[in-house]
Scaffold this motif. Structure first.
Motif, mmCIF file in Angstrom:
data_model
loop_
_atom_site.group_PDB
_atom_site.id
_atom_site.type_symbol
_atom_site.label_atom_id
_atom_site.label_comp_id
_atom_site.label_asym_id
_atom_site.label_seq_id
_atom_site.Cartn_x
_atom_site.Cartn_y
_atom_site.Cartn_z
ATOM 1 N N ILE A 295 0.193 -0.713 0.020
ATOM 2 C CA ILE A 295 -0.123 0.004 0.055
ATOM 3 C C ILE A 295 0.485 1.516 -0.087
ATOM 4 O O ILE A 295 2.313 1.260 1.092
ATOM 5 N N ASP B 298 0.050 -1.705 -4.934
ATOM 6 C CA ASP B 298 -1.259 -2.831 -4.717
ATOM 7 C C ASP B 298 -2.655 -1.627 -4.926
ATOM 8 O O ASP B 298 -3.306 -1.520 -5.499
ATOM 9 N N VAL B 299 -2.239 -1.308 -4.254
ATOM 10 C CA VAL B 299 -2.991 0.162 -3.875
ATOM 11 C C VAL B 299 -2.636 1.252 -3.304
ATOM 12 O O VAL B 299 -1.735 1.597 -2.646
ATOM 13 N N TYR B 300 -3.341 2.405 -3.648
ATOM 14 C CA TYR B 300 -2.536 4.170 -3.299
ATOM 15 C C TYR B 300 -3.671 4.330 -2.424
ATOM 16 O O TYR B 300 -4.508 4.837 -3.308
ATOM 17 N N ALA C 198 -8.099 1.367 2.792
ATOM 18 C CA ALA C 198 -7.269 1.473 1.492
ATOM 19 C C ALA C 198 -7.228 -0.074 1.815
ATOM 20 O O ALA C 198 -7.212 -0.939 1.240
ATOM 21 N N THR D 255 -10.133 -2.122 0.852
ATOM 22 C CA THR D 255 -10.119 -2.075 -0.641
ATOM 23 C C THR D 255 -9.327 -3.780 -0.948
ATOM 24 O O THR D 255 -9.769 -4.431 -1.808
ATOM 25 N N LEU D 256 -8.158 -3.896 -0.099
ATOM 26 C CA LEU D 256 -7.267 -4.337 -0.068
ATOM 27 C C LEU D 256 -7.503 -6.060 0.363
ATOM 28 O O LEU D 256 -7.288 -6.737 -0.228
ATOM 29 N N LYS E 123 -10.082 -7.351 -2.801
ATOM 30 C CA LYS E 123 -9.396 -7.325 -4.245
ATOM 31 C C LYS E 123 -8.556 -9.037 -3.652
ATOM 32 O O LYS E 123 -8.250 -9.990 -4.794
ATOM 33 N N LEU F 283 -4.193 -0.168 -8.106
ATOM 34 C CA LEU F 283 -5.965 0.571 -7.168
ATOM 35 C C LEU F 283 -5.584 2.049 -6.270
ATOM 36 O O LEU F 283 -4.782 2.544 -5.647
ATOM 37 N N THR F 284 -6.223 3.236 -6.783
ATOM 38 C CA THR F 284 -6.578 4.446 -6.001
ATOM 39 C C THR F 284 -7.626 3.802 -4.870
ATOM 40 O O THR F 284 -9.174 3.975 -5.994
ATOM 41 N N VAL F 285 -7.512 4.581 -4.287
ATOM 42 C CA VAL F 285 -9.043 4.821 -3.407
ATOM 43 C C VAL F 285 -8.700 6.295 -2.869
ATOM 44 O O VAL F 285 -8.260 7.117 -3.113
#
Length: 192
Positions: A103, A131-133, A147, A150-151, A154, A171-173
């Motif tokens: 992240i 993986d996630v921003y 975030a 969201t992870l 996924k 991915l961006t949240v």
């Protein structure tokens, strides 16, 4: 528990006895992420606040931040990454166990932020796959929790063999700091 006899075994609702092994493995991975401490700047204070009693990461199975990369499978890069820190970041990432996730927390980690100079990396995705921003300067605990959720989604929705080492989800949240949360987070599973 209802069973639609016309559909055969597909009509049987899954429980812990009849569930798929893949679903169990994804649940175990999702609910036992062990984050690595990689706080580099002001975003690290917000990351530490997320682990405190007010936000309580323990409800997601993330009680402790690991100081050893061999015990961690989630790296939260919080803050700006300098050129001198980049090889260390990559070494820590390489020592983490598979499967591993990253992240990128904050504008500085995601894109270099306001520091557009030779001394700082302009995005941690040049060093490790992200993986996630989580956007913000600094993003608050609500954004980091979003975030992480969201992870979790996924990990739950991705096939076990689909993710290859070295490729991030990217991915961006959205930023959630200070906004009222209309959907409370379930304490049992960490899902919205």
């Amino acid at each position: 528990m209802q069973w639609d006899m016309s559909k055969g075994l597909e009509g049987l609702e899954h429980n812990f006895l009849t569930g798929k092994l893949e679903d169990f493995v994804k649940w175990a991975r999702r609910m036992s992420l062990m984050p690595n401490t990689f706080g580099l700047a002001c975003c690290a204070i917000e990351m530490m606040a997320t682990g405190g009693p007010h936000y309580d990461l323990a409800r997601f199975g993330m009680e402790t931040f690991r100081a050893s990369p061999r015990q961690a499978d989630l790296m939260i890069v919080a803050g700006r990454v300098s050129q001198k820190m980049a090889p260390v970041l990559r070494q820590v990432y390489d020592q983490m166990m598979e499967p591993k996730w990253v992240i990128s927390m904050g504008v500085c980690a995601s894109s270099g932020g306001m520091f557009n100079n030779y001394a700082l990396i302009q995005g941690v995705d040049q060093i490790v796959p992200v993986d996630v921003y989580a956007p913000g300067c600094p993003p608050g605990p609500e954004t980091l929790l979003h975030a992480i959720n969201t992870l979790h989604e996924k990990i739950r929705d991705t096939e076990l063999t689909q993710r290859r080492p070295g490729t991030g989800l990217g991915l961006t949240v959205e930023q959630r700091d200070g906004q009222p949360n209309d959907q409370p987070v379930s304490l049992a599973f960490g899902r919205r």
